[in-house]
Structure formats: structure tokens, C-alpha cells
Design a protein around this motif. Structure first.
Motif, short mmCIF file in Angstrom:
data_model
loop_
_atom_site.label_atom_id
_atom_site.label_comp_id
_atom_site.label_asym_id
_atom_site.label_seq_id
_atom_site.Cartn_x
_atom_site.Cartn_y
_atom_site.Cartn_z
N GLU A 1 -5.14 -4.18 0.33
CA GLU A 1 -6.54 -3.94 0.70
C GLU A 1 -6.81 -2.48 1.10
O GLU A 1 -7.92 -1.99 0.94
CB GLU A 1 -7.01 -4.91 1.79
N LYS B 1 -2.95 -8.33 -7.44
CA LYS B 1 -3.79 -7.94 -6.30
C LYS B 1 -3.18 -6.71 -5.61
O LYS B 1 -2.08 -6.77 -5.07
CB LYS B 1 -3.88 -9.07 -5.27
N SER C 1 5.88 -7.17 3.36
CA SER C 1 6.65 -7.42 4.58
C SER C 1 7.48 -8.69 4.45
O SER C 1 7.13 -9.62 3.72
CB SER C 1 5.71 -7.52 5.77
N TRP D 1 0.79 -1.23 0.00
CA TRP D 1 0.00 0.00 0.00
C TRP D 1 0.82 1.28 0.00
O TRP D 1 0.28 2.36 -0.03
CB TRP D 1 -0.94 0.01 1.22
#
Ligand code: NAI
Length: 777
Positions: A184, A181, A234, A157
Motif C-alpha cells: 500500500e 498486489k 513479514s 514495499w
């Protein structure tokens, strides 16, 4: 004097969001799907709902992978020029919609509009232009390379659209299709990009975007229809990906976390270095994988530097990301804010001193300088991913290097000194994939980006990034089942063929023959007869060998010329004893002709890699006008090599030579069935000036030894040529320190042919460090 507010106009973005009030579906097979189970996407700065997007299910992922599969061969068959035109169109349309994309990015992620407008989106366009070029010239520049197939791409993100472009552009240029993807928290620009792809007429199925959280990501990772996975995020999730894809045959690149040093020497331009800190840690609220989060400053100037830095901190404006004069925007999500707070509180409780600027209420965190921090403390070791920087002092350049490398990561480093000799000297010593000299956080599509150690493996951008999306023509020539050696027999043999002379081979560790720790030997057979005994190595022997390899680190600093001399010498000595080696191979059952051919090829291979030792050089990338970007091929470090079963001499030598030619030190596990061809090399190595510890050889149970090597934190890369279970095991065990792996069935390539040698081996034996040096302009 206070600044007034200068808000960016968000009306176009709001209009676009209003058009999608009913919620977003996925982008699959060229069309938006109907919205499914929706979750909210919020603006972290104002804590308001921006949109609702669909939580992708396993069947959504399935549909996307099928669409990508269906489209792939057609896309790959287009000429490079045709693919280039599509990528070029994407770049043009991104520029046309750049303001909308910048505003959406800022609303969604909380990053200052100044950054999304002036950095993120221009770099996105640049990435598509650059890779349009790669599509155009691919066949000329990387002949014979083919697309990987369907790529699964999972992004974070912190740079939502930029990370999308880093993933999508090279994949498409190479002829792959993608299922991507977004994170979120930040899906909106990816969905806007989907509309841009439609607008540009990208063939359906070439780009698919599925939104959702980690579960959706996991469905992509586990999907059988994916050929290559690329992940940024991460280190913890990167490790999960490594474990979950172990043995699946999926290609994998990981771009993970960092704790990058920012080194300021006594003679640095301190004002410039202070501005550097602003760009290093207060860019994008410090939510940057390569953020310079550890300042290491020379003791002699530390006080002055700190004073300047504190003064500069006071001028930083934290607040509304849509305000054009904001320096530090909102943290992406309250959960990330909580994580930053928790780490900082823990640091304070450990005795660190905090100096903080100001920040408004809400999802904001003030710029924070941490002093009185021990090297082992939480704030000096954990990736905080917030606007928090530690400051530690050092005395000598070698202290600086030791502190810089005192981390499990190895993504980036920034070095400040007016003495460019010193900078380049330090650049060579830091363990990092990107080194900026008198600069920081500079990015360009033309240079590779990616880390050493637990910052992951693989590169994005530049020629090295293209390679990650292509299958090398020298990749395994056949599928191969892989061999499983017979059980070892350790008891005494009734007779040993030719037993009048001692045929018990020891191990070879640190340049000396060593008895195995177990005290046992195992029988080596040629047909039914026992032809000798080999040491039964165990985990202790592997550990000793790894330690010896670490001690031989001078080898990595030897010149290519010096290494070439040693390799020529190995070839010469092998040639002198050719008849002896051929006889040994015959004793294992090889025909005279095959044995002689194997020795001859092994000798030729020594010469080939000797020739490459001083020629497999890097590149100077064409990036920004005022930088020269040196892409250096560096050795990886200590490599574990597990040799194929058949062609025991050639198999062993085909792995050892490229590895040591590039400056690595190795621990070799030779063919379990016929180890004596490798143990006969001891004398050759001894007489060829190979420094002790550069090549270590441990014989014994292949897969047990491979497991110890793969799990060993002191091993930086692992090549394994064995069977399917072994491939799975090695990749899974490598997740601990995220070492690079190359696993293949050992009968999938003909080691005697061209497939057993080549640039692919050298690529695999090196990692690229990109060093950015201010130049000209
Ligand atoms: P994350 O690694 O969990 O998320 C990155 C992406 O991976 C997201 O798209 C997420 O949905 C996906 N993901 C999560 N679990 C997955 C799984 N099991 N399988 C497949 N995909 C999965 O990062 P997160 O939780 O958002 O941030 C946590 C920390 O990670 C940060 O505080 C920071 O330290 C680090 N981070 C590092 C980044 C980098 O660029 N190196 C980027 C983002 C986070």
C-alpha cells in the motif's frame, strides 16, 4: 569539504503523476479500471502527496481473478517462444522507461536515486530477460512440467518493482497468469508497469494488478480461483497466509524476514569488510530482508574493525533520496520509522550502547551501530528493518557459527576472511538460503533466493525458482479422497492369528526398540482376524523420536557414497527377507502376487535412491562475471513422515528412502491400519548400518501423531499422506516454525508405479543453498 547537492530531475515523473491526478484504478483484463475508494500515496522524504490509488475490494479481486482465469489457458498454450517474445518486450520497454521508473520508485519509497537507478531497475530488466529465456527453453529443460494456473502475488514495499519482477517474470514464463498486489505504501511503479504491459501488447488478463492494503491481500489469499500464492513480506503475515491456505490445495511460497549474520574473521580484509557493512545494512535504509544486521567480529580485530566502521559511518550522507550523492534515504513510512525508534529505544533501555550518524528531521533514521548487546536482547533478535546493526565479538570459528545460527530466521549470511577454506567451511555450517563470501547483498535472476527456517520456503530466481511456478509431471496422479483409518482397539485380543510367537511390535527410537509411553498396544487386523499388536504411540513418543533424530545429525554430513552404501544394504537385507515381508503383507489381506510385487518394488526403490544419493547434485549458476554461485542441495534436517494407509511397506519406504538418501533424519508414522510391515523393518535397519536416530518409527493414531509432529518446532519439514482433514491440519499446525510441508490424499498416487518414486521426492527432501564466491575476473 562538503559535497554540493546533485538533484535528479523529476519532471518526467511529475508529469506522469499529473496525468493521473484523478487517481488510479486497478489494472484488470488489460485495462485500467475507474478509480474506486482512494487512499493517498505519499513521498516519505518530503511528506507530500504523490498520488491517490484505489483500495481494492473483494469484488475487484474477483474480477481480476476471473480475468486471469479466462486468459490462462490461452497464455499457457502459446509456444514458449511466443511467451518469450512478450517477456523480452517487457524487458526492453522497462529499459526504455528506466529513468521514469527509477525516479518514481525513489519518490514513492524514499530509497536513494543511486540505488533505484543503478540497482533496482537494472535488476528488474535483467529478471525479465532471464525469464524470457526460461519461457523459450522450458519444454527442453523441464519437460512435462505445466503451469500452476492463476497465481496470487503479494509483495512488500522495500523493493517495489524488483519484487514485482521476481514474481511476475517466472510466473509468466511458466504459462501462469497473475493477480498481483503491490504494498500500500508503494504502488506507483506497479501501476506504471501496468501501462508498460499495455504498451507491449501483453494479452489481456495475463497480468492483473490490484492495489490496496492487507485486506485486499487477504481477499487474494482467500480466493478460490487462485492456484498458487507467492508472498514476500513479514514473517507474521507469512504465518497468517500459511494458516489461511491450509488444506486449500494452493501451492505456497513464502519469502519472509531475516536477521542475517555478517561474520568477520581475524584475517579478513577489514577495509573491504567495512564497505561490506555499508552495503549490508545501510543499503535501502536497512529495509532489506537479507540485510546483514548482526555483525559478528573476531575478538582479535574487533577494536580495529569498530574504529574503521565508526570512521566510515561519519562519511555517510543521510537525506534527500533524489540527491545523487545521498547514501541513506528516507524510511518508507512514518509507521515504520516509529517501529524502528521503538525497537532502538527498547534496546537502549536494555543496556545497549548506540553510536549514531546524523539524519535530517522528518522520516529519516540515522545509521546506527549497536554495541554491548546480549545475544538474547531485542536488537539482536528482532528484525528491525532499519539502518541499525549490532556488533558482537566471537573467539573461535565454532563460536561464530553458533552465534550466526542463534536466530529463528535463516535467510542470508555474509562471511569475510582471506582464507577461502575457512569461508567455505563456515558457509556449509550456517543455516541460511544465501551465503555471500567476501561480499554481500548481491542479487541475480540466475540464482535462487529464499530462506531456511522462519525466513520461509521456496526459491525465487534460477532453475529452482522456476520450479515453484510449475506443476511437476509426477504431482499426484489422481485427486483421491484420502483414507481415514478405523478407530483403534486397545483391549486384549481374543486370539492373535499365529499368536504362538510374540507379535507385539514396539516403537523404534534412536536405533532401539522402545516401549510406547502409554504402555498400551493396539490391535492390527488382517480382515477380521487380529494379526498382531502395535505400540500405541503418543506425543511423548514423538518428542523422544524427534530428539533422537536431532542427535543423529552426523548423517547429514555423511557422503552421498556412504549414504548410498547404507541404502543398498537396506535393499539387500530386505531382499533376503523378502518372503517374510510378503507373508506379512498377505496376512493383511494382500494377494500373494500383490505382496510379492510390493516387496520387489520396495527393494528396487532402495537401489534407485541409493543410486541418487551421490547424483542428485546442485548447480553452478551463471550469474555475475566475478562470482561463482554454487547452488547446493542440502538436507532440510529432521522430517516428519506420515505414510499412506495402503501398500504399507512401499508407502513407508517410499517416503523414508528419499529423505534419508538426501541426509535427513526422519520420524515415520507408518500406516495406522497395517503398521507391522514397517515395524518389521527394525531388524533390516539394524543390520544395514543405519545409524541410530536416522530412522525413528512411532506407530499409533495417525492424525494425532501427525499433529504433534506438525506442531513440533524441532521438525523442519512434514510430509503427510492421509485424508483432507489431515492435510488441512498439518498445514495449519506447521505455521508455528513455518516448516515446509507436502500434503496429499494418500490414495492420489499409485505407490507401486513410477509416481511413487522420482526426483520430485528428492526435490522435496532438499533445500537449495546458494553460495556466492568471488571467482576469476
Ligand atoms: P507486511 O508483511 O504487513 O506487508 C507485506 C505485504 O503483505 C503488503 O503488500 C501488505 O499489504 C500485505 N498484507 C498485509 N497483511 C496481509 C494479510 N493479512 N493478508 C494478505 N496480505 C497482507 O509488512 P509491513 O507491515 O509492511 O512491515 C512490517 C515488518 O515486516 C517490517 O518492519 C519488516 O520487519 C517486515 N517486512 C519484511 C519484508 C521482507 O522483505 N522480508 C518486507 C516488508 C516488511
Amino acid at each position: 569539504m562538503e559535497y554540493g547537492v546533485a538533484p535528479e530531475d523529476d519532471s518526467q515523473a511529475r508529469k506522469w503523476l499529473a496525468k493521473h491526478e484523478g487517481g488510479f484504478g486497478h489494472f484488470i483484463d488489460g485495462a485500467m479500471t475507474k478509480p474506486g475508494d482512494l487512499f493517498e500515496v505519499r513521498d516519505p522524504a518530503s511528506d507530500t502527496v504523490l498520488a491517490r490509488v484505489t483500495q481494492g475490494t473483494a469484488s475487484d479481486v474477483d474480477a481480476a481473478v476471473s480475468a486471469a482465469r479466462k486468459a490462462q489457458s490461452g497464455w499457457a498454450k502459446l509456444s514458449g517462444h511466443q511467451r518469450a517474445k512478450h517477456l523480452y518486450a517487457l524487458a526492453r520497454h522497462i529499459q526504455q522507461h528506466s529513468r521514469l521508473l527509477a525516479v518514481l520508485e525513489t519518490l514513492d519509497s524514499g530509497k536513494p536515486i543511486r540505488e533505484s537507478r543503478d540497482i533496482d531497475i537494472p535488476l528488474v530488466a535483467r529478471h525479465f530477460y532471464h525469464h524470457a529465456g526460461w519461457a523459450e527453453i522450458l519444454e527442453d529443460e523441464l519437460p512435462g512440467h505445466t503451469a500452476q494456473g492463476v497465481c496470487g502475488q503479494i509483495i512488500p514495499w522495500n523493493f517495489p518493482l524488483l519484487m514485482l519482477s521476481w514474481k511476475v517474470a517466472p510466473a509468466l514464463a511458466a504459462g501462469n497468469t497473475v493477480v498481483l498486489k503491490p504494498a500500500e505504501y508503494t504502488s506507483l511503479t506497479a501501476l506504471a508497469f501496468a501501462e508498460i504491459a499495455q504498451e507491449c501488447g501483453i494479452p489481456k488478463g495475463v497480468i492483473n494488478i490490484v492495489t490496496g492494503d492487507g485486506e485486499t491481500g487477504a481477499a487474494i489469499v482467500g480466493h478460490e480461483g487462485i492456484d498458487k500464492l507467492a508472498f514476500t513480506g513479514s514473517t507474521d503475515v507469512g504465518r497468517i497466509l500459511r494458516e489461511r491456505t491450509a488444506g486449500s490445495g494452493k501451492a505456497l511460497t513464502l519469502e519472509l524476514g531475516g536477521k542475517s549474520p555478517f561474520v568477520v574473521f581475524e584475517d579478513a580484509d577489514l577495509d573491504a569488510a567495512v564497505e561490506g557493512v555499508v552495503d549490508a545494512i545501510w543499503f535501502n535504509q536497512g529495509q532489506v530482508c537479507c540485510a546483514g544486521s548482526r555483525i559478528l567480529v573476531a575478538e582479535a580485530v574487533a577494536e580495529r574493525f569498530e574504529t574503521l566502521l565508526r570512521a566510515r559511518m561519519k562519511t555517510l550522507r543521510t537525506g534527500d533520496p533524489m540527491d545523487k550523492s545521498t547514501d541513506i534515504g528516507a524510511i518508507v513510512h512514518p509507521s515504520q520509522l516509529a517501529r524502528i525508534r521503538e525497537l532502538v529505544e527498547k534496546g537502549a533501555s536494555e543496556g545497549a550502547t548506540l553510536t549514531q550518524g546524523s539524519a535530517p528531521q522528518g522520516c529519516f533514521f540515522p545509521p546506527t551501530l549497536v554495541t554491548d548487546v546480549e545475544p538474547a536482547s531485542v536488537l539482536a533478535t528482532e528484525e528491525i528493518f532499519g539502518p541499525v546493526v549490532t556488533l558482537t565479538t566471537f573467539r573461535t570459528p565454532s563460536d561464530a557459527v553458533a552465534l550466526a545460527n542463534n536466530t529463528r530466521y535463516g535467510l542470508a549470511a555474509s562471511i569475510w576472511s582471506e582464507n577461502v577454506n575457512l569461508c567455505l567451511d563456515i558457509a556449509g555450517q550456517v543455516k541460511a538460503g544465501i551465503v555471500w563470501i567476501n561480499s554481500t547483498n548481491i542479487f541475480d535472476a540466475g540464482a535462487g533466493f529464499g530462506g531456511y527456517r522462519e525466513s520461509g520456503f521456496g526459491r525465487e530466481g534460477g532453475r529452482e525458482g522456476m520450479r515453484a511456478y510449475l506443476r511437476n509431471p509426477a504431482a499426484a496422479t489422481g485427486k483421491g479422497k484420502g483414507t481415514t483409518p478405523a478407530e483403534l482397539e486397545t483391549g486384549p485380543a481374543d486370539t492373535i492369528k499365529g499368536g504362538e510367537i510374540d507379535r507385539t511390535a514396539k516403537l523404534y527410537v534412536g536405533g532401539r526398540q522402545a516401549r510406547p509411553d502409554s504402555g498400551y498396544s493396539y490391535q492390527v487386523k488382517g480382515g477380521k482376524a487380529v494379526v498382531g499388536l502395535a505400540g500405541l504411540g503418543n506425543r511423548k513418543d514423538i518428542r523422544n523420536a524427534v530428539e533422537a533424530a536431532h542427535k543423529a545429525k552426523g548423517w547429514g554430513k555423511a557422503t552421498g557414497h556412504n549414504r548410498a552404501q547404507v541404502l543398498y544394504y537396506i535393499g539387500e537385507n530386505l531382499s533376503v527377507r523378502g518372503a517374510e515381508f510378503a507373508a506379512r503383507l498377505e496376512s493383511f489381506g494382500a494377494s500373494r502376487k500383490a505382496a510379492e510385487a510390493e516387496v520387489e518394488t520396495a527393494v528396487a526403490r532402495c537401489f534407485w535412491y541409493a543410486a541418487q544419493a551421490d547424483k542428485f547434485d546442485g548447480a553452478v549458476h551463471a550469474t555475475k562475471s566475478d562470482f561463482v554461485t554454487l547452488a547446493m542441495n542440502e538436507p532440510i534436517g529432521v522430517m516428519g513422515l506420515v505414510a499412506p494407509t495402503a501398500q504399507p511397506l512401499l508407502g513407508a519406504i517410499s517416503l523414508v528412502l528419499p529423505a534419508i538418501a538426501m541426509g535427513n533424519r526422519v520420524v515415520l508414522v507408518p500406516s495406522q491400519t497395517h503398521p507391522l510391515a514397517a515395524t518389521d523393518l527394525y531388524q533390516v535397519l539394524d543390520t544395514s548400518d543405519v545409524p541410530g536416530g536416522v530412522v525413528n518409527i512411532v506407530t499409533g493414531p495417525r492424525d494425532e501423531l501427525a499433529k504433534t509432529l506438525a506442531a513440533h518446532d524441532g521438525v523442519d519439514a512434514m510430509w503427510y499422506f492421509g485424508n483432507a482433514e489431515g492435510c488441512q491440519m498439518v498445514e495449519a499446525q506447521s505455521a508455528g516454525n513455518l516448516k515446509q510441508t507436502w500434503v496429499e490424499a494418500d490414495d492420489a498416487r499409485d505407490w507401486g508405479a513410477r509416481a511413487g518414486q522420482g526426483r520430485l521426492f528428492l526435490d522435496r527432501a532438499t533445500q537449495v543453498k546458494n553460495i556466492w564466491v568471488a571467482y576469476g575476473a
